[in-house]
Design a protein around this motif. Structure first.
Motif, PDB file in Angstrom:
ATOM      1  N   SER A  35       5.586  -9.234  11.213  1.00 63.50           N
ATOM      2  CA  SER A  35       4.512  -8.462  11.824  1.00 63.50           C
ATOM      3  C   SER A  35       4.901  -8.156  13.264  1.00 63.50           C
ATOM      4  O   SER A  35       5.803  -8.786  13.814  1.00 63.50           O
ATOM      5  CB  SER A  35       3.186  -9.238  11.767  1.00 63.50           C
ATOM      6  OG  SER A  35       3.320 -10.480  12.414  1.00 63.50           O
TER       7      SER A  35
ATOM      8  N   ASP B  61      10.244  -2.191   8.420  1.00 65.64           N
ATOM      9  CA  ASP B  61       9.445  -1.250   7.628  1.00 65.64           C
ATOM     10  C   ASP B  61       8.129  -0.889   8.305  1.00 65.64           C
ATOM     11  O   ASP B  61       7.199  -0.413   7.651  1.00 65.64           O
ATOM     12  CB  ASP B  61       9.163  -1.853   6.250  1.00 65.64           C
ATOM     13  CG  ASP B  61       8.418  -3.192   6.345  1.00 65.64           C
ATOM     14  OD1 ASP B  61       8.342  -3.753   7.456  1.00 65.64           O
ATOM     15  OD2 ASP B  61       7.928  -3.672   5.309  1.00 65.64           O
TER      16      ASP B  61
ATOM     17  N   ARG C 133       5.451   1.497   6.485  1.00 66.45           N
ATOM     18  CA  ARG C 133       4.365   0.759   5.830  1.00 66.45           C
ATOM     19  C   ARG C 133       2.982   1.218   6.306  1.00 66.45           C
ATOM     20  O   ARG C 133       2.018   1.228   5.531  1.00 66.45           O
ATOM     21  CB  ARG C 133       4.531  -0.735   6.092  1.00 66.45           C
ATOM     22  CG  ARG C 133       3.443  -1.596   5.458  1.00 66.45           C
ATOM     23  CD  ARG C 133       3.632  -3.051   5.840  1.00 66.45           C
ATOM     24  NE  ARG C 133       4.846  -3.590   5.253  1.00 66.45           N
ATOM     25  CZ  ARG C 133       4.895  -4.177   4.068  1.00 66.45           C
ATOM     26  NH1 ARG C 133       3.793  -4.291   3.330  1.00 66.45           N
ATOM     27  NH2 ARG C 133       6.031  -4.654   3.604  1.00 66.45           N
ATOM     28  N   TYR C 134       2.869   1.576   7.577  1.00 62.56           N
ATOM     29  CA  TYR C 134       1.556   1.882   8.160  1.00 62.56           C
ATOM     30  C   TYR C 134       1.502   3.337   8.590  1.00 62.56           C
ATOM     31  O   TYR C 134       2.513   3.934   8.995  1.00 62.56           O
ATOM     32  CB  TYR C 134       1.279   0.983   9.366  1.00 62.56           C
ATOM     33  CG  TYR C 134       1.351  -0.496   9.057  1.00 62.56           C
ATOM     34  CD1 TYR C 134       0.293  -1.130   8.435  1.00 62.56           C
ATOM     35  CD2 TYR C 134       2.480  -1.234   9.395  1.00 62.56           C
ATOM     36  CE1 TYR C 134       0.347  -2.492   8.141  1.00 62.56           C
ATOM     37  CE2 TYR C 134       2.544  -2.593   9.117  1.00 62.56           C
ATOM     38  CZ  TYR C 134       1.484  -3.204   8.478  1.00 62.56           C
ATOM     39  OH  TYR C 134       1.542  -4.547   8.185  1.00 62.56           O
TER      40      TYR C 134
ATOM     41  N   GLN D 141      -0.473   2.026  13.187  1.00 63.10           N
ATOM     42  CA  GLN D 141       0.613   1.694  14.115  1.00 63.10           C
ATOM     43  C   GLN D 141       0.100   1.652  15.552  1.00 63.10           C
ATOM     44  O   GLN D 141       0.384   0.706  16.293  1.00 63.10           O
ATOM     45  CB  GLN D 141       1.730   2.722  13.995  1.00 63.10           C
ATOM     46  CG  GLN D 141       2.466   2.701  12.668  1.00 63.10           C
ATOM     47  CD  GLN D 141       3.504   3.797  12.585  1.00 63.10           C
ATOM     48  OE1 GLN D 141       4.104   4.174  13.585  1.00 63.10           O
ATOM     49  NE2 GLN D 141       3.712   4.336  11.394  1.00 63.10           N
TER      50      GLN D 141
ATOM     51  N   CYS E 280      -5.972  -3.866   9.281  1.00 65.56           N
ATOM     52  CA  CYS E 280      -4.600  -4.360   9.420  1.00 65.56           C
ATOM     53  C   CYS E 280      -4.562  -5.882   9.480  1.00 65.56           C
ATOM     54  O   CYS E 280      -3.661  -6.517   8.915  1.00 65.56           O
ATOM     55  CB  CYS E 280      -3.957  -3.764  10.677  1.00 65.56           C
ATOM     56  SG  CYS E 280      -3.686  -1.986  10.622  1.00 65.56           S
TER      57      CYS E 280
ATOM     58  N   GLU F 164      -4.993  -7.249   5.997  1.00 62.67           N
ATOM     59  CA  GLU F 164      -3.773  -7.034   5.213  1.00 62.67           C
ATOM     60  C   GLU F 164      -2.657  -7.971   5.670  1.00 62.67           C
ATOM     61  O   GLU F 164      -1.944  -8.559   4.849  1.00 62.67           O
ATOM     62  CB  GLU F 164      -3.336  -5.577   5.346  1.00 62.67           C
ATOM     63  CG  GLU F 164      -2.275  -5.142   4.341  1.00 62.67           C
ATOM     64  CD  GLU F 164      -0.865  -5.357   4.861  1.00 62.67           C
ATOM     65  OE1 GLU F 164       0.068  -5.443   4.048  1.00 62.67           O
ATOM     66  OE2 GLU F 164      -0.710  -5.452   6.096  1.00 62.67           O
TER      67      GLU F 164
ATOM     68  N   ARG G  32      -0.614 -11.156   3.733  1.00 61.43           N
ATOM     69  CA  ARG G  32       0.843 -11.295   3.683  1.00 61.43           C
ATOM     70  C   ARG G  32       1.300 -12.618   4.276  1.00 61.43           C
ATOM     71  O   ARG G  32       2.220 -13.266   3.771  1.00 61.43           O
ATOM     72  CB  ARG G  32       1.498 -10.139   4.444  1.00 61.43           C
ATOM     73  CG  ARG G  32       1.342  -8.788   3.774  1.00 61.43           C
ATOM     74  CD  ARG G  32       1.996  -7.712   4.607  1.00 61.43           C
ATOM     75  NE  ARG G  32       3.410  -8.023   4.841  1.00 61.43           N
ATOM     76  CZ  ARG G  32       4.137  -7.488   5.816  1.00 61.43           C
ATOM     77  NH1 ARG G  32       3.572  -6.661   6.673  1.00 61.43           N
ATOM     78  NH2 ARG G  32       5.401  -7.802   5.942  1.00 61.43           N
TER      79      ARG G  32
END
Length: 278
Positions: free
Chosen positions: A84, A100, A104-105, A110, A177, A180, A184
């Motif tokens: 992250s 990524d 990814r976002y 972002q 975010c 999410e 992860r």
């Protein structure tokens, strides 16, 4: 009391002090090793870093840094060891991204996460976290120090979350975010991966605060007031912690009583307190 008994008690007191010192050194070493491990991973991360190739992403970082009042140039790098985004650097402010990140976002996600990380650099949070680790290493035996360290990290994360107001619908986007990323981060980590504990700690409270921020306008925090709180707040709390642990038989210390006598006085004091309660 005979001279032999006096020498025996003196030796016993010296051994007690020695053992207490050894216990403190062992605890400080373990606590320091925990922080040093993270710094060692950062060293490896710096050695294997590479600049971000996406120029549009770099320009957005610079624009957000200017909006947050960061005057120094912020480096933007990426590494496969990151799971992250992360902000670090005492002398050279740096934002690290996973490879990524751009794919990814979307752009709004972002910007919300980048604003959060840049807010950490604006508040000089890497320095305050290092100072908190040093205080924890010195006073590792007191649970209040660990609680204060956790509260400092939470306050830093929640203050940085407010920077998402710079982005359109930023609080909601950042909250999504966080959820999410929390999912992860719940998965097992690979050896050598760097994770951001701030995204996992008090996740629910942070999401609730972000929901309350919706519709508000961003305003830069008062730097002087924040600096005063961060400097004198931990100092005052540390003094309170030390004073709270120095209550035990201060008169015995000034009179030069032995450790054995002090233990007896503590037991009598506890017994008296129990009787008074009953």
């Amino acid at each position: 009391m005979s001279r032999a008994d006096s020498r025996s008690e003196s030796v016993g007191d010296s051994m007690s002090v020695l053992w207490l010192g050894l216990v403190w050194v062992a605890g400080a070493a373990l606590t320091g090793a925990r922080a040093c491990l993270a710094h060692c991973l950062f060293v490896i991360f710096r050695l294997r870093r590479r600049p971000v190739a996406d120029r549009a992403l770099v320009e957005r970082v610079r624009a957000l840094a200017q909006a947050l009042g960061i005057r120094r140039r912020v480096r933007v790098i990426e590494s496969g060891r990151l799971t992250s985004p992360i902000a670090f650097g005492l002398l050279r402010p740096t934002v690290g991204l996973p490879p990524d990140f751009a794919g990814r976002y979307d752009a709004a996600s972002q910007d919300a996460m980048l604003a959060h990380e840049l807010a950490h650099l604006t508040a000089h949070d890497p320095f305050w976290c290092l100072l908190a680790d040093a205080a924890t290493m010195a006073l590792w035996w007191h649970p209040a120090v660990w609680w204060l360290r956790r509260q400092l990290h939470l306050a830093s994360e929640m203050a940085a979350d407010e920077a998402s107001l710079l982005v359109a619908d930023g609080p909601r986007v950042l909250a999504e975010c966080l959820v999410e990323l929390g999912t992860r981060l719940a998965r097992p980590a690979l050896l050598g991966q760097l994770r951001v504990a701030g995204f996992r700690s008090h996740l629910g409270r942070r999401v609730q605060q972000l929901m309350r921020l919706e519709g508000r306008a961003w305003a830069p925090p008062p730097r002087f007031g924040a600096a005063v709180m961060k400097i004198f707040g931990p100092m005052v709390m540390t003094i309170i912690v030390v004073l709270c642990t120095a209550w035990a038989a201060p008169q015995a210390l000034t009179k030069g009583d032995s450790m054995k006598t002090m233990k007896l006085n503590w037991k009598r004091s506890l017994a008296t307190d129990r009787k008074s309660v009953v």
